[in-house]
Every structure is written in C-alpha cells, then in structure tokens.
Design an enzyme around this catalytic site. Structure first.
Site, PDB file in Angstrom:
ATOM      1  N   SER A 122       5.988  -5.872  -9.420  1.00  0.00           N
ATOM      2  CA  SER A 122       5.564  -4.752 -10.249  1.00  0.00           C
ATOM      3  C   SER A 122       5.221  -3.563  -9.371  1.00  0.00           C
ATOM      4  CB  SER A 122       4.350  -5.152 -11.092  1.00  0.00           C
ATOM      5  OG  SER A 122       3.826  -4.030 -11.775  1.00  0.00           O
ATOM      6  N   TYR A 140      -4.421  -8.277 -10.399  1.00  0.00           N
ATOM      7  CA  TYR A 140      -2.975  -8.372 -10.618  1.00  0.00           C
ATOM      8  C   TYR A 140      -2.223  -7.616  -9.531  1.00  0.00           C
ATOM      9  CZ  TYR A 140       1.548  -7.548 -12.890  1.00  0.00           C
ATOM     10  OH  TYR A 140       2.885  -7.465 -13.171  1.00  0.00           O
ATOM     11  N   ALA A 189      -3.287  -6.855  -6.512  1.00  0.00           N
ATOM     12  CA  ALA A 189      -3.468  -7.530  -5.229  1.00  0.00           C
ATOM     13  C   ALA A 189      -2.523  -8.715  -5.094  1.00  0.00           C
ATOM     14  CB  ALA A 189      -4.917  -7.987  -5.085  1.00  0.00           C
ATOM     15  N   ALA A 190      -2.375  -9.485  -6.161  1.00  0.00           N
ATOM     16  CA  ALA A 190      -1.479 -10.644  -6.123  1.00  0.00           C
ATOM     17  C   ALA A 190      -0.024 -10.220  -5.964  1.00  0.00           C
ATOM     18  CB  ALA A 190      -1.657 -11.472  -7.394  1.00  0.00           C
ATOM     19  N   LYS A 191       0.372  -9.152  -6.656  1.00  0.00           N
ATOM     20  CA  LYS A 191       1.751  -8.677  -6.549  1.00  0.00           C
ATOM     21  C   LYS A 191       2.038  -8.100  -5.162  1.00  0.00           C
ATOM     22  CE  LYS A 191       3.314  -9.671 -10.642  1.00  0.00           C
ATOM     23  NZ  LYS A 191       4.398 -10.665 -10.830  1.00  0.00           N
TER      24      LYS A 191
END
Length: 365
Positions: A184, A197, A199-201
C-alpha cells in the site's frame, strides 16, 4: 570524514536531479521498449498453479477472477471456507481449470505448510504465490485502549505474507515462479489513523525488496502498491469471530472516491504475467516521493492541510465503548449463489466492546 559528508550533502542531491533531468528522455524510451517487449512475451497462465491467500473477499477475490479468466488452476486460501466456495464457483464459471479451497490461518506456519503441501500433492507444482491477506484499522494510536490488537494487526499484515512465502519458496525455485505481494502507498506516504498498518506495510515492502536480491533471477517478485481504492479495507471492514463483516461507516478525513478494485486486480495479474517488478495504482502517487526526499516539510504541510478533520475528531474501534447496531445485507456475485452475511455498525464512534459477548476478537480474510 565529517567535512567530506557535509560536502556530499550539498553536492549529491542537486547533481543527481540534474543528471536525472538529462537522462529522463532516454529512460522513458527504454521503459517503453521494455513495456512493448513484455507485452508481447506475457506468461501464459493456462494450466499454471496459483495460490492466493486472503482470497475470500476484496482484492484477493478479484485477483482470483483475473487468474480464472486466464485458465489457471487456483488454490484459494482464507479462513472463511463457506465464502471461498462461493468464489470457487464464480472462478470456475469464469474459466478456471480447477479450483481448490483450503481454509487456513496464514499467520500460523504449520497451516501455511499444510496448504502449500496440499497444493503440491494435488498439482505437483506452484507457479505463482499471491499474498493479499491484510487487516487495516482506522483509530488514532494515542486513543487505543486495547493493545492486544497491536500484535494481531502486525501478524496479519507482515507474518501473514512471510510464512506462505517461506514455505512456498523451494517449489517456486523449481518452477521459476513468482511471488506477488499486495502492499500500500501508506508504506511511505503518512496518513492518520493507519500507523500500525503503515508500519507493517513498510516492513513488508523492505522484506520483499531484499528477497528480490537474494533469489536473483530464479524467482520473480512483484510488489503491488495501491492508493485509495474501493475495497473492504478502505470501507473500514473487519472480521468477527463467526466470519461476518463489521463495517465502520465513519469516513476518512479525505473524501476520495478511490479507484476500481477490479482494475487494480487486473493490473496486478497483468503485471505479474509480464514479469513486472512493480505495479502501482494509481501511479501519480509517485510524485510525492520527490517531495518526501527533497522537500519533506512541504509534503508534511500539504498533508496536514488536506487531512485536517472537519469538526470533532472521530475514533474508530477503540476508545469509546459504544455498542454496535447490527444489520444484515447480501448481494451474491452470480445468481443462485448463497447471500453474504454482513454486519453494519452505527456511524458513530467505536471502541472496545462494552460486554463480554461483544468482545469478539478481530479476524481477517
């Protein structure tokens, strides 16, 4: 050394921009030639084997249909087996040679090993692995009161992609296959209420960029990056324990119509078959990269203006303890398929659920 770095800090950025400006026409020509070559040498997916995680809805569902149109054998993986069976029927109707449905939890390595081994037992190979399992959120980090959701979000958005890749890698080596990951624009473009979200992406993109160098030319890696699109995530939907969907009807601070989820899925599959390293939808977001590196303050000021909330600040999911107001709606893709159960929450603020019966663990696709 400090003096040397200070000189480079002043010289390298403008020199690089000047070099890029002069090289831009040549780069555009080379990219056009590469695009033409790949367009005429696209991979034929007929009878190829494709594993798609997070296939029960959203982008994963649409990617399943795109591969089905190309005559591939599909292995659909998600937690909702009943929903996967509906998508399996739709995919078969659209041209998939064979569709296998496997209910599995992608954040558990043993279950990832199970569905990959089952794929090998049935088809004997894996050509494409498409990781689309994701879970978003729309709450401000400082207003979260239930931190138990934090590792859950990171597990799904990061480990839910890493474990299937790790298990499938030996078989992708054998077939010179490809890994496709759904990322994303939030992995580098900051947006409020999406801190975990994003940070994870960001971690996910960096992992696959590194993996690309490690596997060299044996396995292809396609990183798909989307902006705001009309998917379940941008609609604020999450999964409850029983597999229904709960939707927060409050809107983002930026009122955008988004892009077509079907178009994004089509571009992902087309790009993967052409061997593209990146698929971006829409591509105009890239202009913000220049501002981020060369004028970060300008980007921050612009985003603050565009993302400024109108009226009181809203909080979703955690922090208010409001009860849910539940409704049901359904719309099958093909006539004759069973309706899809859906939970719609009230358009007010949401939080930890106020009773033990309402405190249901969030689930994903």
């Amino acid at each position: 050394m400090d003096l040397f770095n200070s000189v480079l800090n002043w010289v390298v950025p403008p020199a690089s921009l000047v070099m890029l400006a002069f090289a831009w026409p040549t780069l555009c020509f080379l990219n056009a030639c590469e695009w033409l070559y790949k367009s005429f040498n696209s991979e034929n997916m007929e009878d190829k084997v494709v594993i798609i995680t997070g296939a029960s809805s959203g982008i994963g569902e649409q990617i399943s249909y795109e591969y089905a149109k190309r005559g591939a054998n599909l292995v659909l993986v998600a937690r909702r087996e009943s929903r996967l069976r509906v998508i399996s029927e739709n995919a078969t109707f659209m041209g998939a040679r064979h569709v296998t449905v496997i209910a599995a939890d992608v954040v558990k390595e043993d279950e990832c090993r199970r569905f990959v081994n089952e794929t090998i037992n049935i088809y004997g190979r894996v050509d494409h692995l498409v990781n689309t399992a994701s879970l978003g959120h729309t709450f401000y980090f400082e207003e979260a009161t239930d931190t138990s959701v934090f590792p859950h979000l990171l597990d799904i958005n990061f480990w839910g992609n890493i474990y299937p890749t790790f298990v499938a890698l030996p078989y992708l080596h054998q077939s010179n296959g490809r890994v496709i990951v759904n990322a994303s624009v939030e992995n580098w473009l900051p947006l409020p209420r999406m801190s975990l979200y994003a940070a994870a992406k960001a971690a996910l993109v960096n992992f696959y960029e590194t993996l690309r160098f490690e596997v060299k030319d044996d396995i292809g890696v396609t990183i798909a990056t989307h902006g705001w699109i009309g998917s379940e995530m941008t609609g604020g939907k999450f999964m409850l324990e029983e597999g229904a969907e709960m939707q927060w009807k409050e809107e983002r601070e930026v009122h955008v119509s988004g892009g077509s989820m079907e178009e994004y899925a089509r571009l992902i599959v087309s790009g993967a078959c052409k061997g593209e390293s990146y698929v971006k939808f829409p591509s105009w977001y890239d202009i913000f990269l220049l501002y981020r590196f060369f004028a970060p303050n300008v980007l921050n000021w612009t985003l603050r203006i565009l993302l400024s909330s109108h009226g009181a600040r809203k909080t979703s999911l955690v922090g208010t303890g409001r009860p849910l107001q539940l409704e049901y709606s359904a719309k099958p893709l093909i006539e004759g398929t069973p309706p899809r159960k859906q939970l719609l929450a009230s358009p007010t603020h949401y939080s930890q659920f106020s009773t033990p019966q309402q405190q249901q663990q969030l689930k994903w696709e």
